[in-house]
Enzyme design. Structure first.
Site, PDB file in Angstrom:
ATOM      1  CG  MET A   1      -2.404  -0.121   0.833  1.00 53.73           C
ATOM      2  SD  MET A   1      -2.907   0.977  -0.487  1.00 53.73           S
ATOM      3  CE  MET A   1      -3.865  -0.120  -1.485  1.00 53.73           C
ATOM      4  CB  CYS A   2       3.783   2.477   1.884  1.00 52.91           C
ATOM      5  SG  CYS A   2       4.882   1.083   1.696  1.00 52.91           S
ATOM      6  CB  THR A   3       4.630   0.731  -3.301  1.00 54.12           C
ATOM      7  OG1 THR A   3       5.613   0.141  -2.478  1.00 54.12           O
ATOM      8  CG2 THR A   3       5.172   0.952  -4.688  1.00 54.12           C
TER       9      THR A   3
END
Lengths: 457, 517
Positions: free
Chosen positions: A220-222
């Site tokens: 998700m952070c990507t």
């Protein structure tokens, strides 16, 4: 030479069999041979059994399903049912050859059955435009053999669980007449596999869950703040931007089959990519990511379906010893096959008679149990619903699939097992889309000083 | 960027993702000839018609049994054409193949079934004409394929597990400069944790060099020490516990492969040393012209290395750092390809060909795949069948195991021998089976004797092949149909690697083997 029938060219012939129609099959059924199954006895009755009695269920009328139906029909099987919940799409036509462009939009099962029944005199394919979950045990029990051409592991596990639930034991001994062999085929690009499962006797789908490659997911952070690949940009639009922008209305979800939706995602993905100087976003890539498209060609499906149909024939006639039990195929570089015996897993959650254990300290939160059920490699549940019998009543501890119940039971996730009133040795019943039967787990409390990492079954 | 997808693009979408638009184009320009519309043959063609082969011709003079109207070729043609309106097909009624026909106009020829003296003659005609030839046959529960192509070049082999081309052991100037821009010891935590692992390894390699006389970590012990060196570089918090730096973990994980010495793979080296690469003429196919150009690059500007591939794997990093690093590799790849282009241009000029003979796209694709080039050369049928040149070693060593698929090959050869002697196949009718076992055994023995093969062919196989009675069960024909069609597609598209040169499938055991005969 009786070659006429392979071309499916014989129009206008009666239902009767013409001279030599099944001569190919007869050589294997009416002659002795050095490699036949030890139980095999040459007989004219076996062909009659194939033609008149044997009942086969084909699950899936797609790439593998079309090939399977043709193979079975041309091998003498006449009582065939086919289940498929999908309708025909233009992109199916490069390999699902029972369909034509005029059939786009119609149910696959219906069109497939029509085609075969028309072209192969005497064959009677019964279509079911339904999900496999729409049928119960009484439906599945009528078949001698079930052969699958599915595109989902969840569906495979479900039918696997269904056939396991049909098994009956007398004094702990498996009744062989309750076994319905399951032949499962799968393909992806130029790779494929075919396996024979004798429920209760050989490795089942869940015994070999680790063989399936993990599904591609992006962190998700990507996606949210550090995209690097064009795929990250597309996932951002699909997962984060669409729910925010609601480009086609409040309750309108992203439909990968709707070109207008895909076009929107494509354009927004280009914008996102431009922000980060990322190149490579194309319409084709966009559609591929949104729909999680797996590339497919006619040839691989033909090979795997052929191998599966050969096994159906062997099992139905006892003509040869069936594949024991897993075949892998890959024709990227030359042609490679590998045949091996997948082993029964000792404590398989689906097919072993061993009760499943859950080992947690009483201070563990229900959330941890949920995570274990979904993340454990041998369980890999999707959205398990956990219930327990408390004070004589059946209580749902957590259920995700119905919004109102999810909301009501969500606070339980933060409660400890002790707080929820669970006791050591308590049975928890877990239901999940991966199995038609509830799985019973025995809850064992570990001491508080034990590490939270639980023992894998 | 067109958003309108033609219906053909939609129809072929799932396969375009495998061989691309250029592969599809090659397929649509191909004309395939099928000789004998057997079950196997029609299955193969079905799997070529569905993906959109340009056109096909069926040659078969046999009649459909029990029918008065039309013949097999016609019936098959009509059915197959109906599968895909984009494909055009026609047929030729000929019972025995006229070897003088213009078979050389075909992109590809497929032959199923029947007499071996026909396909031997056909084989030699096609060999001379340079038309790839595939023989397929289903016999009982056995499938057999033989590919005959003199020389088949593959740029896009699409290897399953390719090693990356990172040049960490021999960083090119632009990469060195880029790495210099980073100062790991003086970075904010956020930047430190989002530095691409390639940079991390490069930096620590510099450290290692200064302490190890500029020598790469070579053995397990040294690599382990190197990994520890990197691990020691992970930031720690106030309490001294290491922070969660995924990029450093990635660096440590990749040490093993990242430090592989950059070199020209042996397969590519062989291609560079081939006679066709050395001697470029005006007739040389562009594969060899470009190969020669790349070879010139390797020996000069490349300093012994291939043009940089230009791709890097995804890794934990912030967008900016990743894109910048990716561009360093991409730009270098473009530069190298441009140099290769110059070599190719000069080469073309020297043989009197215009520079447009090879496109920029072709050269770029070649450079990108320079480490994965493949050339497949099959021996001719004549070589396989001649007593002087047949592959005795391969046959004998395989037959050390009497159940090797090689026995199936020997049985098929014996079956043909039987046909030559008796004008029929063994065991077609029930009453023949028992008698024919002995007759077939004599054929097996005469075959082994003719080739001085001291191998044991078990009686079980002789019995089994009589039992088959030349049956062509549909499921075995279908297995072969899929296999053969994909090999044809590989040859036509020049993508993926065809088998070389004999494939045997055993439906009883669901096993297969490939031999080079």
């Amino acid at each position: 030479m009786a070659d006429g029938e392979e071309l499916m060219a014989v129009e206008g012939c009666g239902i009767g069999d013409w001279e030599g129609r099944w001569s190919h099959m007869q050589k294997f059924l009416e002659r002795t041979g050095p490699f036949t199954h030890p139980d095999f006895e040459p007989s004219e009755e076996t062909l009659q059994f194939l033609l008149e009695t044997c009942k086969i269920l084909v699950i899936g009328a797609g790439g593998l399903g079309c090939e399977l139906l043709k193979n079975l029909a041309l091998s003498g099987f006449r009582h065939i049912h086919v289940v498929d919940m999908d309708i025909i799409d233009l992109s199916n036509l490069n390999r699902q050859f029972l369909f034509r462009s005029k059939d786009v939009g119609r149910p696959k099962a219906d069109v497939a059955a029509e085609f075969i029944n028309q072209r192969v005199p005497g064959c009677n394919v019964v279509p079911h435009f339904k999900k496999i979950q729409d049928f119960d045990a009484s439906f599945y029990r009528q078949f001698h053999i079930i052969v699958c051409g599915l595109d989902s592991i969840i569906a495979r596990r479900w039918i696997n669980g269904m056939l396991l639930s049909l098994l009956s034991y007398e004094d702990g001994v498996l009744d062989p007449s309750s076994i319905i062999p399951l032949i499962d085929g799968g393909t992806e690009g130029f790779k494929g596999n075919a396996r024979v499962i004798l429920p209760g006797m050989t490795a089942c789908i869940d015994c070999t869950l680790e063989l399936y490659p993990p599904q591609i997911t992006f962190p998700m952070c990507t996606i949210a703040s550090m995209p690097r690949l064009p795929e990250h940009c597309i996932e951002y639009v699909r997962v984060l931007q669409w729910p925010k922008d609601k480009p086609f209305g409040d309750a309108v979800g992203l439909d990968g089959d709707n070109p207008v939706h895909v076009q929107w995602v494509f354009q927004e993905s280009l914008k996102r990519a431009a922000e980060f100087n990322i190149t490579g976003v194309t319409y084709r890539l966009t559609q591929g990511v949104v729909k999680r498209i797996i590339p497919a060609v006619a040839s691989t499906n033909a090979v795997i379906a052929a191998a599966c149909a050969t096994e159906v024939f062997k099992i139905a006639t006892s003509a040869y010893i069936p594949l024991n039990n897993y075949l892998v195929f890959n024709d990227v570089d030359g042609l490679y096959t590998y045949t091996f015996e997948a082993e029964l897993k000792d404590k398989c959650s689906a097919c072993s008679q061993v009760p499943q254990k859950l080992q947690f300290p009483p201070s563990a939160k229900l959330q941890e149990v949920l995570e274990y059920l979904t993340e454990n490699a041998s369980l890999q549940m999707k959205s398990p619903a956990i219930t327990a019998t408390l004070e004589g009543k059946n209580k749902t501890l957590y259920l995700q699939t119905v919004a109102s119940i999810e909301e009501r039971t969500r606070p339980n996730l933060c409660k400890t097992l002790k707080e929820l009133g669970l006791a050591d040795g308590q049975e928890l019943a877990v239901a999940d889309v991966t199995t038609p039967q509830t799985v019973l787990f025995k809850l064992n409390f570990t001491s508080e000083t034990c590490s939270i990492k639980h023992v894998q079954n | 960027m067109t958003d309108h997808k033609t219906s053909k693009e939609q129809k072929y979408d799932r396969q375009l993702r495998l061989w691309g638009d250029h592969g599809q184009e090659a397929l649509e320009n191909a004309h395939v000839c099928l000789i004998n519309a057997t079950a196997t043959g029609t299955e193969i063609l079905k799997n070529l018609v569905l993906p959109g082969i340009g056109s096909f011709t069926i040659v078969d003079g046999h009649k459909v049994s029990g029918e008065d109207v039309g013949n097999k070729a016609q019936a098959a043609t009509e059915l197959l054409q109906e599968l895909n309106g984009d494909v055009s097909g026609n047929f030729v009624e000929e019972v025995s193949v006229n070897v003088n026909q213009t078979y050389w106009s075909f992109t590809f020829s497929i032959y199923t079934h029947v007499l071996n003296h026909t396909y031997l003659r056909l084989g030699s005609v096609l060999w001379e004409a340079g038309v790839p030839f595939l023989i397929c046959r289903t016999y009982g529960l056995i499938g057999y394929m033989r590919l005959i192509v003199k020389e088949h070049t593959v740029v896009e082999s699409h290897p399953d597990n390719a090693l990356e081309d990172l040049r960490l052991d021999q960083p090119f100037t632009e990469l060195k400069h880029h790495v210099e821009c980073y100062d790991l010891d003086n970075m904010e935590k956020k930047d430190h944790s989002h530095t691409p692992w390639i940079i991390v390894v490069a930096k620590y390699l510099e450290k290692w060099y200064s302490e190890h006389n500029s020598q790469l970590p070579k053995n397990y012990k040294e690599k382990e020490a190197f990994r520890q060196l990197i691990r020691a570089g992970i930031l720690t918090n106030e309490n001294g516990t290491p922070e969660d730096e995924e990029n450093f973990e990635e660096a440590i994980k990749n040490v093993n492969t990242a430090l592989n010495p950059t070199k020209v793979p042996s397969g590519t080296e062989e291609i560079f040393n081939a006679e066709q690469c050395e001697n470029i003429t005006a007739q040389s196919p562009s594969f060899w012209v470009i190969a020669h150009g790349v070879r010139d690059f390797v020996r000069n500007e490349g300093n012994g290395n291939l043009p940089v591939r230009g791709t890097i794997p995804d890794m934990i990093a912030d967008s900016d750092k990743f894109i910048k690093l990716q561009n360093v590799y991409r730009d270098k790849a473009m530069k190298d390809a441009a140099v290769v282009s110059k070599h190719v241009e000069a080469l073309l000029q020297s043989v009197g060909k215009p520079p447009e003979s090879t496109s920029e796209q072709e050269i770029k694709l070649f450079c990108k795949n320079a480490a994965f080039l493949r050339v497949v050369r099959c021996r001719s049928l004549a070589e396989e069948y001649s007593v002087d040149t047949f592959n005795k070693d391969e046959i004998t060593s395989c037959m050390d195991s009497t159940d090797s698929e090689m026995v199936l090959y020997l049985m098929l050869r014996s079956i043909d021998r039987f046909y030559q002697q008796h004008s029929r196949y063994p065991g077609v009718y029930n009453y023949q089976v028992e008698e024919d076992i002995n007759k077939l055994k004599l054929c097996v023995n005469s075959l082994l004797q003719e080739y001085s093969l001291n191998v044991n062919v078990k009686d079980d196989y002789i019995h089994e092949f009589c039992r088959y009675g030349a049956a062509e069960p549909h499921t075995v024909a279908a297995f072969l149909g899929g296999s053969a069609a994909q090999e044809a597609i590989k040859i036509i598209t020049h993508q993926f690697v065809p088998f070389n040169n004999t494939f045997l499938y055993n439906a009883m055991s669901q096993t297969s083997a490939t031999f080079q005969l």
